[in-house]
Write an enzyme that holds these catalytic residues in place. Structure first.
Site, short mmCIF file in Angstrom:
data_model
loop_
_atom_site.label_atom_id
_atom_site.label_comp_id
_atom_site.label_asym_id
_atom_site.label_seq_id
_atom_site.Cartn_x
_atom_site.Cartn_y
_atom_site.Cartn_z
N ARG A 252 0.80 -1.23 0.00
CA ARG A 252 0.00 0.00 0.00
C ARG A 252 0.84 1.28 0.00
NH1 ARG A 252 -4.85 -1.21 3.55
NH2 ARG A 252 -3.57 -0.44 5.24
N ASP B 75 -3.36 -0.47 -4.22
CA ASP B 75 -4.50 -0.26 -3.32
C ASP B 75 -5.59 -1.21 -3.79
OD1 ASP B 75 -6.82 0.57 -2.10
OD2 ASP B 75 -6.28 2.70 -2.16
N LYS C 248 -0.07 -19.13 5.19
CA LYS C 248 -0.96 -19.53 6.26
C LYS C 248 -1.25 -18.32 7.15
CE LYS C 248 0.90 -20.72 10.41
NZ LYS C 248 1.79 -19.71 10.96
N LYS D 283 10.87 -27.66 4.99
CA LYS D 283 12.10 -28.04 5.70
C LYS D 283 12.43 -29.48 5.34
CE LYS D 283 10.96 -25.20 9.76
NZ LYS D 283 11.92 -24.31 10.35
N GLU E 124 9.64 -22.60 21.50
CA GLU E 124 10.38 -21.41 21.08
C GLU E 124 10.72 -20.56 22.31
OE1 GLU E 124 8.87 -19.72 17.07
OE2 GLU E 124 7.09 -20.24 18.20
N HIS F 11 1.73 -26.54 11.29
CA HIS F 11 3.07 -27.13 11.35
C HIS F 11 3.09 -28.48 12.10
CE1 HIS F 11 4.09 -23.28 9.89
NE2 HIS F 11 4.34 -22.66 11.02
N LYS G 293 5.41 -20.42 23.21
CA LYS G 293 6.35 -19.30 23.10
C LYS G 293 6.93 -19.04 24.49
CE LYS G 293 4.93 -17.43 18.89
NZ LYS G 293 5.88 -17.80 17.84
#
Ligand code: BG6
Length: 440
Positions: A41, A82, A133, A167, A201, A225, A319
């Site tokens: 944009r 746009d 995703k 991967k 993670e 995943h 996380k």
């Protein structure tokens, strides 16, 4: 040198700058010549965009070669786009036989983008679209988005990304067994007690609070995943390589739906609190201070499939965990104790032997996931991408969990940043006389 035309929607976004441009650059070093139109944009000129891009490239690309970067950047132009201005789309016309349009934009804009692209003929059969995703936030929204896209693009033009499928170390969950029949024999219901899949993670949500808060760990990691890893770990080892996508679908369709009772006793959700010098989740930028979004999920599931009768799977992701680790652990009923396949931080295979310690080998994790997937799109190979049916099967399993959380069937449990999740995640295995194999 293989040429292609690459139109990148959302070119100023985090994913584009952090992953997609570096992957295109690396692909250019191995012989791809992409002519790139970067769109977003912001009303930038090409030199302004390239300035921004080059700064990020220095940050995100290790061993950046200035000369190779200059050659690569010479084939990038920037076009402001746009979605409400049809004339902006007219400027995008492409006649290149290998044209790829990469949607690095929020899925809420997918349908509109498809419609506008089709209006200027950018849905011709030679055009491939790549969709990031998450496709939808539940089964119904996934179906709706896919139906909208399907009005303009045929299935063979659509590449739905799950970068874990790019991967090599993840694909090897299948090839490990496919190429080594003795392992396939060992990694079966006959010998296995259970399987654990962990994606942990140390990172928090960083600057992605705006994206993450409406999403949560279940939608962000597990629905895609982790279920992809599960599917690749369980498809029959003798599946011909060209049929792996269909075989994955069968595994996803065999996920035993969780019922009211198991939704309560087999699913744990958590959210990180301040700890170890880190902020709590609700103190993060762009996160609702009263957010009920989970940053951790652990669950136990089963497959209703003849090959996997009686083998439970325990999955956990979070996380701000105590370690960064992506690992599949196959735990045996008797010796040897376990086969530990680690994907990250470094790919390795370890066989835990009774009374003798472990045999461990470090493996090559292969090329970067995004680079590999981009090269597969250029080559027209859809197998490392998701079919719509796979996404639907995964959402069908996840939907009741989301629903149960909306109804507060299970509590959102706090855990300290830097830990390995709430105690309930450990109890999930303890109640079955098992424990997480934390191997770091
Ligand atoms: C992304 C998620 O799909 O995968 C992120 O949106 C997550 O939240 C990332 O951090 C993990 O990917 P990788 O390749 O770093 O393990």
């Amino acid at each position: 040198m293989q040429e292609c035309r690459f139109i990148l929607l959302g070119a100023t976004g985090d994913l584009a700058l952090r992953k997609i441009f570096p992957a295109l650059y690396r692909a250019s070093l191995s012989g791809l010549k992409p002519n790139i139109t970067a769109c977003a944009r912001s009303p930038l000129s090409t030199p302004e965009f390239l300035d921004k891009l080059s700064t990020k490239a220095k940050e995100y690309i290790k061993d950046l070669d200035p000369k190779a970067w200059a050659d690569f950047a010479a084939n990038i132009s920037y076009t402001p786009l746009d979605f409400n201005k049809p004339e902006d789309f007219k400027a995008l016309k492409s006649t290149h036989p290998n044209t790829i349009i990469y949607f690095s934009i929020a899925p809420a804009f997918f349908a509109k983008a498809c419609q506008k692209l089709a209006a200027v003929g950018l849905n011709a059969p030679n055009i491939k679209i790549v969709l990031e995703k998450p496709l939808g936030t539940n089964l119904q929204s996934c179906k709706d988005i896919c139906a909208q896209i399907g009005k303009h693009f045929k299935e063979e033009q659509i590449y739905r990304i799950d970068h874990y499928l790019g991967k090599q170390s993840v694909q090897n969950l299948f090839y490990l067994r496919h190429n080594n029949p003795f392992l396939a024999g060992l990694l079966s219901a006959h010998y296995l007690d259970h399987v654990q899949i962990s994606v942990l993670e140390t990172l928090g949500v960083e600057s992605r609070g705006g994206f993450y808060d409406p999403m949560g760990a279940l939608r962000d990691m597990l629905q895609n995943h982790m279920l992809a890893m599960l599917a690749l770990s369980t498809i029959p080892a003798n599946t011909p390589t060209e049929h792996t996508r269909q075989a994955k679908l069968e595994m996803l369709r065999s996920l035993k739906p969780l019922n009211q009772e198991s939704l309560k006793s087999q699913v744990v959700r958590g959210q990180y609190m301040a700890g170890g010098g880190f902020k709590g989740y609700t103190e993060e930028e762009q996160v609702n201070p009263h957010s009920q979004t989970e940053t951790f999920v652990a669950l136990k599931l089963e497959l209703e499939h003849q090959n996997w009768q009686g083998v439970p799977f325990y999955l956990r992701t979070g996380k701000r965990m105590g370690a960064s680790l992506v690992q599949v652990v196959f735990v045996f009923k008797g010796p040897p104790q376990a086969l530990v396949y680690t994907i990250q931080p470094q790919c390795s295979l370890e066989l835990q032997l009774q009374g003798m310690g472990a045999l461990k080998s470090t493996l090559d994790s292969g090329m970067d996931a995004y680079e590999r997937l981009i090269l597969e799109v250029v080559a027209g190979n859809q197998s490392p991408f998701n079919h719509q049916d796979e996404l639907e099967a995964a959402w069908r399993f996840v939907d009741p969990i989301l629903q149960s959380w909306q109804e507060n069937l299970t509590p959102l449990l706090p855990y300290a940043a830097g830990s390995f999740g709430p105690k309930a995640a450990f109890d999930l295995l303890k109640q079955d006389n098992r424990e997480w194999f934390v191997h770091v």
